[in-house]
Motif scaffolding. Sequence first.
Motif, PDB file in Angstrom:
ATOM      1  N   TYR A 201       0.863  -1.175   0.000  1.00  0.00           N
ATOM      2  CA  TYR A 201       0.000   0.000   0.000  1.00  0.00           C
ATOM      3  C   TYR A 201       0.903   1.230   0.000  1.00  0.00           C
ATOM      4  CZ  TYR A 201      -4.108  -2.773   1.464  1.00  0.00           C
ATOM      5  OH  TYR A 201      -5.158  -3.662   1.528  1.00  0.00           O
TER       6      TYR A 201
ATOM      7  N   GLY B 260     -12.747 -16.628   5.800  1.00  0.00           N
ATOM      8  CA  GLY B 260     -13.494 -15.461   5.353  1.00  0.00           C
ATOM      9  C   GLY B 260     -12.965 -14.181   5.937  1.00  0.00           C
TER      10      GLY B 260
ATOM     11  N   ASN C   2      -9.749 -11.623   6.703  1.00  0.00           N
ATOM     12  CA  ASN C   2      -8.469 -11.297   6.091  1.00  0.00           C
ATOM     13  C   ASN C   2      -7.865 -10.167   6.892  1.00  0.00           C
ATOM     14  OD1 ASN C   2      -6.469 -11.655   4.167  1.00  0.00           O
ATOM     15  ND2 ASN C   2      -7.278 -10.044   2.863  1.00  0.00           N
ATOM     16  N   VAL C   3      -7.307 -10.502   8.051  1.00  0.00           N
ATOM     17  CA  VAL C   3      -6.742  -9.491   8.925  1.00  0.00           C
ATOM     18  C   VAL C   3      -5.324  -9.197   8.475  1.00  0.00           C
ATOM     19  CG1 VAL C   3      -6.025  -8.976  11.281  1.00  0.00           C
ATOM     20  CG2 VAL C   3      -8.187 -10.174  10.859  1.00  0.00           C
ATOM     21  N   LEU C   4      -5.052  -7.946   8.190  1.00  0.00           N
ATOM     22  CA  LEU C   4      -3.736  -7.548   7.711  1.00  0.00           C
ATOM     23  C   LEU C   4      -2.845  -7.077   8.855  1.00  0.00           C
ATOM     24  CD1 LEU C   4      -5.250  -7.660   5.011  1.00  0.00           C
ATOM     25  CD2 LEU C   4      -4.066  -5.575   4.339  1.00  0.00           C
TER      26      LEU C   4
ATOM     27  N   ASN D 132     -18.618 -10.017   4.473  1.00  0.00           N
ATOM     28  CA  ASN D 132     -18.374 -11.154   5.366  1.00  0.00           C
ATOM     29  C   ASN D 132     -18.033 -10.661   6.764  1.00  0.00           C
ATOM     30  OD1 ASN D 132     -18.764 -13.119   3.493  1.00  0.00           O
ATOM     31  ND2 ASN D 132     -16.606 -13.507   3.097  1.00  0.00           N
ATOM     32  N   ASN D 133     -17.260  -9.602   6.800  1.00  0.00           N
ATOM     33  CA  ASN D 133     -16.868  -9.032   8.075  1.00  0.00           C
ATOM     34  C   ASN D 133     -16.499  -7.571   7.866  1.00  0.00           C
ATOM     35  OD1 ASN D 133     -13.776  -8.658   7.799  1.00  0.00           O
ATOM     36  ND2 ASN D 133     -14.047 -10.806   7.222  1.00  0.00           N
TER      37      ASN D 133
ATOM     38  N   GLN E  94     -13.735  -4.673   9.560  1.00  0.00           N
ATOM     39  CA  GLN E  94     -12.600  -4.523  10.466  1.00  0.00           C
ATOM     40  C   GLN E  94     -12.354  -3.046  10.745  1.00  0.00           C
ATOM     41  OE1 GLN E  94      -9.193  -6.857   9.070  1.00  0.00           O
ATOM     42  NE2 GLN E  94     -10.596  -8.053   7.790  1.00  0.00           N
TER      43      GLN E  94
ATOM     44  N   TYR F 263      -9.213  -0.414  11.969  1.00  0.00           N
ATOM     45  CA  TYR F 263      -7.766  -0.248  12.107  1.00  0.00           C
ATOM     46  C   TYR F 263      -7.475   1.136  12.659  1.00  0.00           C
ATOM     47  CZ  TYR F 263      -6.899  -4.410   9.253  1.00  0.00           C
ATOM     48  OH  TYR F 263      -6.842  -5.709   8.766  1.00  0.00           O
TER      49      TYR F 263
ATOM     50  N   HIS G 167      -4.414  -3.443  13.279  1.00  0.00           N
ATOM     51  CA  HIS G 167      -5.752  -4.034  13.383  1.00  0.00           C
ATOM     52  C   HIS G 167      -6.265  -3.930  14.808  1.00  0.00           C
ATOM     53  CE1 HIS G 167      -8.503  -7.532  13.952  1.00  0.00           C
ATOM     54  NE2 HIS G 167      -9.026  -6.993  12.871  1.00  0.00           N
TER      55      HIS G 167
ATOM     56  N   LEU H 172     -12.357  -7.120  14.622  1.00  0.00           N
ATOM     57  CA  LEU H 172     -13.095  -7.636  13.476  1.00  0.00           C
ATOM     58  C   LEU H 172     -14.467  -8.077  13.956  1.00  0.00           C
ATOM     59  CD1 LEU H 172     -11.850 -10.135  10.790  1.00  0.00           C
ATOM     60  CD2 LEU H 172     -13.928 -10.628  12.073  1.00  0.00           C
TER      61      LEU H 172
ATOM     62  N   ARG I  89     -17.918 -10.007  12.509  1.00  0.00           N
ATOM     63  CA  ARG I  89     -18.454 -10.784  11.399  1.00  0.00           C
ATOM     64  C   ARG I  89     -19.874 -10.332  11.077  1.00  0.00           C
ATOM     65  NH1 ARG I  89     -14.854 -14.729  10.250  1.00  0.00           N
ATOM     66  NH2 ARG I  89     -13.417 -15.309  11.917  1.00  0.00           N
TER      67      ARG I  89
ATOM     68  N   PHE J  40      -9.824   3.741  10.862  1.00  0.00           N
ATOM     69  CA  PHE J  40     -10.363   3.356   9.558  1.00  0.00           C
ATOM     70  C   PHE J  40     -11.201   2.095   9.683  1.00  0.00           C
ATOM     71  CE2 PHE J  40      -7.595   6.128   7.126  1.00  0.00           C
ATOM     72  CZ  PHE J  40      -6.496   6.275   7.968  1.00  0.00           C
TER      73      PHE J  40
ATOM     74  N   HIS K 242     -15.251  -6.011   4.392  1.00  0.00           N
ATOM     75  CA  HIS K 242     -14.570  -7.053   3.622  1.00  0.00           C
ATOM     76  C   HIS K 242     -15.543  -8.108   3.147  1.00  0.00           C
ATOM     77  CE1 HIS K 242     -11.846 -10.690   3.325  1.00  0.00           C
ATOM     78  NE2 HIS K 242     -11.412  -9.870   2.404  1.00  0.00           N
TER      79      HIS K 242
ATOM     80  N   LEU L 292      -7.936  -5.329   1.368  1.00  0.00           N
ATOM     81  CA  LEU L 292      -8.788  -4.403   2.100  1.00  0.00           C
ATOM     82  C   LEU L 292      -8.572  -3.016   1.515  1.00  0.00           C
ATOM     83  CD1 LEU L 292      -8.335  -5.420   5.846  1.00  0.00           C
ATOM     84  CD2 LEU L 292     -10.134  -6.109   4.257  1.00  0.00           C
TER      85      LEU L 292
END
Lengths: 116, 110
Positions: A35, A101, A103-105, B30-31, B33, B35, B45, B48, B50, B88, B92, B98
């Motif tokens: 990014y 499902g 996708n934690v970055l 789906n979820n 998140q 940050y 992070h 999260l 769902r 932020f 997702h 993301l």
Amino acid sequence: EPEVTQTPSHQVTQMGQEVILRCVPISNHLYFYWYRQILGQKVEFLVSFYNNEISEKSEIFDDQFSVERPDGSNFTLKIRSTKLEDSAMYFCASSENRASGANVLTFGAGSRLTVL
Amino acid sequence: SQQGEEDPQALSIQEGENATMNCSYKTSINNLQWYRQNSGRGLVHLILIRSNEREKHSGRLRVTLDTSKKSSSLLITASRAADTASYFCAPHFNDYKLSFGAGTTVTVRA
């Protein structure tokens, strides 16, 4: 706690020069990302990488950019011929998997690129 | 992929007060998140939630999700100076990536 490491933390280069930014993702992560964030602006997606190939890229990621995973640990972003507008903070990120499902970055601290 | 739109753009509160910010998005997820980004640093992070959850807590953070309204909120209780950062949301679905919006900049005054 495992972390994503990026080098260099700051690079100053002349316009037209090639730059390679390096990242060591978390060791059991399978998905890798770059990014960028121009000063004062939002974090923009450049590219995602999985299974040794680009899985998705944005319109920013044009022919001057390339990514590589040269060995089992590094993930690099190359900018072939830098322009003034490439000056930004570049963030590497990695994620474990998407099977659930989620996708934690996990992001690195960033590499600040200044093009003169 | 879609990005969320955070609101307000900026928030200034006194230490000890609560901070609430909202996120709206456009398509099914789906979820979602959240940050945090401290000035000049990478995103971290936070939490999260769902799509089948309505509320989630983590320490001083409380996140809600209303999929019928396509919106989420993040509440930080008993704020501290260290909470000063940009926040932020990232809705997702099944994308690899993301995407992040402009965020909410929170300033906690001592």
